[in-house]
Design a protein around this motif. Sequence first.
Motif, PDB file in Angstrom:
ATOM      1  N   GLY A   1      36.136 -24.345   1.009  1.00 59.94           N
ATOM      2  CA  GLY A   1      35.793 -23.157   0.242  1.00 59.94           C
ATOM      3  C   GLY A   1      35.545 -23.471  -1.221  1.00 59.94           C
ATOM      4  N   LYS A   2      36.305 -24.411  -1.755  1.00 64.65           N
ATOM      5  CA  LYS A   2      36.139 -24.783  -3.169  1.00 64.65           C
ATOM      6  C   LYS A   2      34.740 -25.316  -3.423  1.00 64.65           C
ATOM      7  N   LYS A   3      34.253 -26.170  -2.526  1.00 69.40           N
ATOM      8  CA  LYS A   3      32.930 -26.752  -2.702  1.00 69.40           C
ATOM      9  C   LYS A   3      31.854 -25.671  -2.643  1.00 69.40           C
ATOM     10  N   ALA A   4      31.976 -24.754  -1.678  1.00 67.74           N
ATOM     11  CA  ALA A   4      30.988 -23.681  -1.565  1.00 67.74           C
ATOM     12  C   ALA A   4      31.028 -22.771  -2.791  1.00 67.74           C
ATOM     13  N   TYR A   5      32.230 -22.472  -3.258  1.00 65.54           N
ATOM     14  CA  TYR A   5      32.400 -21.566  -4.383  1.00 65.54           C
ATOM     15  C   TYR A   5      31.800 -22.148  -5.663  1.00 65.54           C
ATOM     16  N   THR A   6      32.070 -23.422  -5.905  1.00 71.33           N
ATOM     17  CA  THR A   6      31.579 -24.051  -7.135  1.00 71.33           C
ATOM     18  C   THR A   6      30.060 -24.187  -7.142  1.00 71.33           C
ATOM     19  N   LYS A   7      29.466 -24.100  -5.952  1.00 76.55           N
ATOM     20  CA  LYS A   7      28.003 -24.133  -5.871  1.00 76.55           C
ATOM     21  C   LYS A   7      27.392 -22.743  -5.973  1.00 76.55           C
ATOM     22  N   GLY A   8      28.243 -21.710  -6.078  1.00 74.85           N
ATOM     23  CA  GLY A   8      27.733 -20.365  -6.276  1.00 74.85           C
ATOM     24  C   GLY A   8      27.736 -19.465  -5.059  1.00 74.85           C
ATOM     25  N   TYR A   9      28.219 -19.943  -3.906  1.00 72.83           N
ATOM     26  CA  TYR A   9      28.229 -19.112  -2.711  1.00 72.83           C
ATOM     27  C   TYR A   9      29.404 -18.144  -2.730  1.00 72.83           C
ATOM     28  N   LYS A  10      29.119 -16.859  -2.410  1.00 67.86           N
ATOM     29  CA  LYS A  10      30.169 -15.840  -2.371  1.00 67.86           C
ATOM     30  C   LYS A  10      30.838 -15.862  -1.003  1.00 67.86           C
ATOM     31  N   LEU A  11      32.157 -15.877  -1.004  1.00 65.28           N
ATOM     32  CA  LEU A  11      32.926 -15.901   0.236  1.00 65.28           C
ATOM     33  C   LEU A  11      33.840 -14.685   0.282  1.00 65.28           C
ATOM     34  N   PRO A  12      34.136 -14.174   1.493  1.00 66.49           N
ATOM     35  CA  PRO A  12      35.122 -13.103   1.588  1.00 66.49           C
ATOM     36  C   PRO A  12      36.504 -13.648   1.260  1.00 66.49           C
ATOM     37  N   LYS A  13      37.415 -12.770   0.873  1.00 68.23           N
ATOM     38  CA  LYS A  13      38.781 -13.217   0.653  1.00 68.23           C
ATOM     39  C   LYS A  13      39.329 -13.764   1.968  1.00 68.23           C
ATOM     40  N   PRO A  14      40.141 -14.822   1.911  1.00 72.23           N
ATOM     41  CA  PRO A  14      40.420 -15.599   3.125  1.00 72.23           C
ATOM     42  C   PRO A  14      41.307 -14.940   4.166  1.00 72.23           C
ATOM     43  N   PHE A  15      42.149 -13.969   3.782  1.00 75.13           N
ATOM     44  CA  PHE A  15      43.079 -13.388   4.748  1.00 75.13           C
ATOM     45  C   PHE A  15      42.791 -11.899   4.917  1.00 75.13           C
ATOM     46  N   GLY A  16      43.001 -11.407   6.141  1.00 80.51           N
ATOM     47  CA  GLY A  16      42.727 -10.011   6.408  1.00 80.51           C
ATOM     48  C   GLY A  16      43.749  -9.377   7.326  1.00 80.51           C
ATOM     49  N   ILE A  17      43.971  -8.076   7.123  1.00 86.61           N
ATOM     50  CA  ILE A  17      44.809  -7.252   8.004  1.00 86.61           C
ATOM     51  C   ILE A  17      43.962  -6.077   8.445  1.00 86.61           C
ATOM     52  N   MET A  18      43.843  -5.877   9.759  1.00 90.81           N
ATOM     53  CA  MET A  18      43.007  -4.808  10.296  1.00 90.81           C
ATOM     54  C   MET A  18      43.828  -3.843  11.134  1.00 90.81           C
ATOM     55  N   ALA A  19      43.468  -2.569  11.076  1.00 89.83           N
ATOM     56  CA  ALA A  19      44.006  -1.548  11.976  1.00 89.83           C
ATOM     57  C   ALA A  19      42.835  -0.983  12.760  1.00 89.83           C
ATOM     58  N   ASN A  20      42.943  -0.958  14.089  1.00 92.94           N
ATOM     59  CA  ASN A  20      41.815  -0.587  14.942  1.00 92.94           C
ATOM     60  C   ASN A  20      42.218   0.463  15.968  1.00 92.94           C
ATOM     61  N   SER A  21      41.313   1.367  16.255  1.00 92.93           N
ATOM     62  CA  SER A  21      41.492   2.352  17.318  1.00 92.93           C
ATOM     63  C   SER A  21      40.240   2.323  18.193  1.00 92.93           C
ATOM     64  N   ILE A  22      40.434   2.261  19.512  1.00 92.72           N
ATOM     65  CA  ILE A  22      39.298   2.088  20.432  1.00 92.72           C
ATOM     66  C   ILE A  22      39.461   2.983  21.659  1.00 92.72           C
ATOM     67  N   PHE A  23      38.378   3.624  22.033  1.00 94.73           N
ATOM     68  CA  PHE A  23      38.338   4.378  23.287  1.00 94.73           C
ATOM     69  C   PHE A  23      37.280   3.759  24.183  1.00 94.73           C
ATOM     70  N   THR A  24      37.637   3.530  25.448  1.00 91.94           N
ATOM     71  CA  THR A  24      36.723   2.901  26.407  1.00 91.94           C
ATOM     72  C   THR A  24      36.715   3.689  27.717  1.00 91.94           C
TER      73      THR A  24
END
Length: 331
Positions: free
Chosen positions: A46-69
């Motif tokens: 990520g450091k190499k990509a970032y220093t070259k100007g590429y935008k990355l999402p923040k590395p960690f995520g928490i999701m809450a999901n609701s699904i009907f099937t």
Amino acid sequence: MTNRKLLLLILYTFSLSLFSFSTVKAQGFDSTQIGKEYPYILPILGKKAYTKGYKLPKPFGIMANSIFTKQNIVLENFAMDFVSLGEEPELVDLSSIIDFGTSKVKVLTANARIDAWILPFLSVGGYYGRFKSETTIALEKPLKLNAQSNSDGAYWGFNFLVVAPLGPINLGVDYSWSWSDNNLLDKPVLVNVAGIRAIKNWPIRNKPDMFIGAWVGAQFQFLDAKTSGQVRLGDVIDIDGGARQDLEDWYQAIEDPSSLHDYLYNKIDESLDDVENTTVYYEFDKRLEKNWNLVVGGQWQINREWQIRTEAGFLPGKYQIMLSGNYRFGF
């Protein structure tokens, strides 16, 4: 295992793949980042990509999901027996002489998921959720019989997501493994789900961290399972609603009845005399009517921390809808 247990698992884990679709990467380029120090421990490279100007999402995520099937299921290799009180069942394969109507399962599930971008193009996550399901099995001939069961339980699993930029779009491929369980199951059941999506993001003017995303794709799930169970005949049939006439019509329509036809006719005819004390034992193989479906979805990234998304899956006889919220962070 009872018929409801497996059906639930099927749909529930199937739903998992929807939420397993992690935050779509906001692929882009920001020249103001060039030469700056990357502030997070992940992703690797990520450091190499970032220093070259590429935008990355923040590395960690928490999701809450609701699904009907809701989707149709197919029953095969069906064996059953009508057993009076105190008798032992002797299941006989009747799949060649009986007809099923449309059997289906409906599932409502919610889960929580965590994920991390291990590489700039690879996210790995895990999830835990709860589900409620309703399964309806419809027998059309030799008599009309509808068995409905409800159940709830839990599931857990993990998945990975790979995102690759292809010109103006991103291609996302995900795969998940999940195990579903409830108090009716002998052991947790494994379900595998895979998906592929073409993703397009549109930035919002003067808001560098906000964008609207949309995608189309397809999803595949595999479920092939044996189900067995029992139900009291009086709970699934209305003896005053024409059941005996349905039986007679079925038998009279057979041009050359076999010994198997005679066996089933006599069994049911005797059972209709005492439906309250007759138990129907059964077992069959169950699979989804369609293993794949189309998906369309969209996401609103409010900022680099918060995203809201929805996705719908569809084909005739197979529908699902997902709503989720995602919070991302880094350290």
